[in-house]
Design a protein around this motif. Structure first.
Motif, mmCIF file in Angstrom:
data_model
loop_
_atom_site.group_PDB
_atom_site.id
_atom_site.type_symbol
_atom_site.label_atom_id
_atom_site.label_comp_id
_atom_site.label_asym_id
_atom_site.label_seq_id
_atom_site.Cartn_x
_atom_site.Cartn_y
_atom_site.Cartn_z
ATOM 1 N N LYS A 129 0.819 -1.226 0.000
ATOM 2 C CA LYS A 129 0.000 0.000 0.000
ATOM 3 C C LYS A 129 0.846 1.266 0.000
ATOM 4 N N ARG B 228 -1.564 -7.666 -17.863
ATOM 5 C CA ARG B 228 -1.512 -7.008 -16.551
ATOM 6 C C ARG B 228 -0.173 -6.288 -16.361
ATOM 7 N N SER C 154 10.631 6.874 -7.323
ATOM 8 C CA SER C 154 9.230 7.305 -7.254
ATOM 9 C C SER C 154 9.193 8.819 -7.329
ATOM 10 N N GLN D 46 2.876 2.909 -17.202
ATOM 11 C CA GLN D 46 2.875 4.055 -16.286
ATOM 12 C C GLN D 46 4.274 4.581 -15.979
ATOM 13 N N GLY E 37 -0.123 -3.066 -18.338
ATOM 14 C CA GLY E 37 -0.822 -1.983 -17.647
ATOM 15 C C GLY E 37 0.061 -1.261 -16.647
ATOM 16 N N LEU E 38 0.881 -2.007 -15.923
ATOM 17 C CA LEU E 38 1.806 -1.394 -14.966
ATOM 18 C C LEU E 38 2.951 -0.690 -15.698
ATOM 19 N N ARG F 32 2.148 6.972 -6.840
ATOM 20 C CA ARG F 32 0.963 6.100 -6.692
ATOM 21 C C ARG F 32 0.715 5.392 -8.013
ATOM 22 N N ILE F 33 1.242 4.203 -8.142
ATOM 23 C CA ILE F 33 1.070 3.443 -9.387
ATOM 24 C C ILE F 33 -0.288 2.745 -9.356
ATOM 25 N N GLN F 34 -0.977 2.730 -10.485
ATOM 26 C CA GLN F 34 -2.297 2.100 -10.582
ATOM 27 C C GLN F 34 -2.110 0.617 -10.863
ATOM 28 N N ARG F 35 -2.605 -0.234 -9.962
ATOM 29 C CA ARG F 35 -2.405 -1.686 -10.131
ATOM 30 C C ARG F 35 -3.574 -2.337 -10.810
#
Length: 199
Positions: free
Chosen positions: A82, A171, A127, A178, A174-175, A196-199
Motif C-alpha cells: 500500500k 496485466r 518514485s 505508467q 498496464g503497470l 501512486r502506481i495504478q495496479r
C-alpha cells in the motif's frame, strides 16, 4: 564536495544539501537485479537479510519479485504494498523464464528470447510525483529518454529483444505503461515511476 579528484585515502563530507520543494519529493524506490534462480535468491534475501516478499508477477517471458523491509505497523505484505511508492529500499528481482520450463518446445523466437538472459544489475527506480515532468526535465538537460509512459518496448529493461514483445502479459503491460526510463551519464537505465502506481 564536487567532482574534484580525491587523493588516495581522502575523505570529504559534502558542504550543502539539495533540498527539493515540497511538490517534488522524489525517492529512491528500488534497485532491480536480474537473477537465475528465484527460489535461491528469495531465500537469500529473506533468510540472510530479513527482507519480506511483498508481491510477485508473471509478466509472460519473465517474472518479477518485490522484497522490502517491514516498517513499524506493517503486519502483512499488503501493508508494505500500500505504501510502496512512499518507501525507499525496495528490491526488485527479475527472472527471465527458460523456454523449456515454459512449454517443453522451443520456437526460434523463444530461443532468441531465452538467449537474452543476463544476470546482475538492471536499473534503479525512483518514485516521483509526475513521471512526464521529470522525463522532460531530464531530456531538456541533455539526457536520453529511453521510454515514455505509454510505451511498452522492453529496450530500457535490457531483458529481451523486440521479438519477445508479444509474450508480455496484459496485466504487466498496464503497470509498465505508467513508468518511464532515462539513461544516466554512465549508460545505466533509471526507471521513473509514479508515487501512486495504478495496479
Amino acid at each position: 564536495m564536487g567532482s574534484e579528484v580525491l587523493e588516495s585515502g581522502d575523505y570529504t563530507v559534502a558542504s550543502k544539501l539539495t533540498i527539493p520543494s515540497a511538490a517534488t519529493v522524489n525517492r529512491l524506490n528500488h534497485s532491480m537485479l536480474r537473477i537465475r534462480n528465484p527460489e535461491a535468491s528469495l531465500a537469500f534475501y529473506r533468510d540472510v537479510f530479513g527482507m519480506s516478499q511483498t508481491f510477485s508477477m508473471n509478466a509472460g517471458p519473465f517474472s518479477i519479485y518485490y522484497l522490502a523491509f517491514p516498517a513499524p505497523g506493517d503486519e502483512v505484505p499488503s501493508d508494505i504494498l500500500k505504501t510502496s511508492g512512499l518507501r525507499s529500499g525496495l528490491l526488485e528481482l527479475v527472472h527471465v523464464h527458460e523456454t523449456a520450463e515454459r512449454n517443453g518446445g522451443v520456437t526460434s523466437a523463444e530461443k532468441s528470447c531465452s538467449e537474452m538472459v543476463r544476470t546482475g544489475f538492471g536499473h534503479l527506480g525512483f518514485s516521483v510525483p509526475d513521471v512526464n515532468a521529470l522525463l522532460r526535465k531530464g531530456e531538456s538537460a541533455g539526457y536520453e529518454v529511453l521510454k515514455w509512459p505509454g510505451d511498452i518496448s522492453l529496450g530500457a529493461l535490457e531483458l529481451l529483444d523486440a521479438s519477445c514483445q508479444h509474450m508480455l502479459h496484459d496485466r504487466f503491460r498496464g503497470l509498465y505503461t505508467q513508468v518511464g526510463f532515462l539513461r544516466d551519464p554512465d549508460g545505466y537505465s533509471i526507471e521513473v515511476l509514479p508515487t501512486r502506481i495504478q495496479r
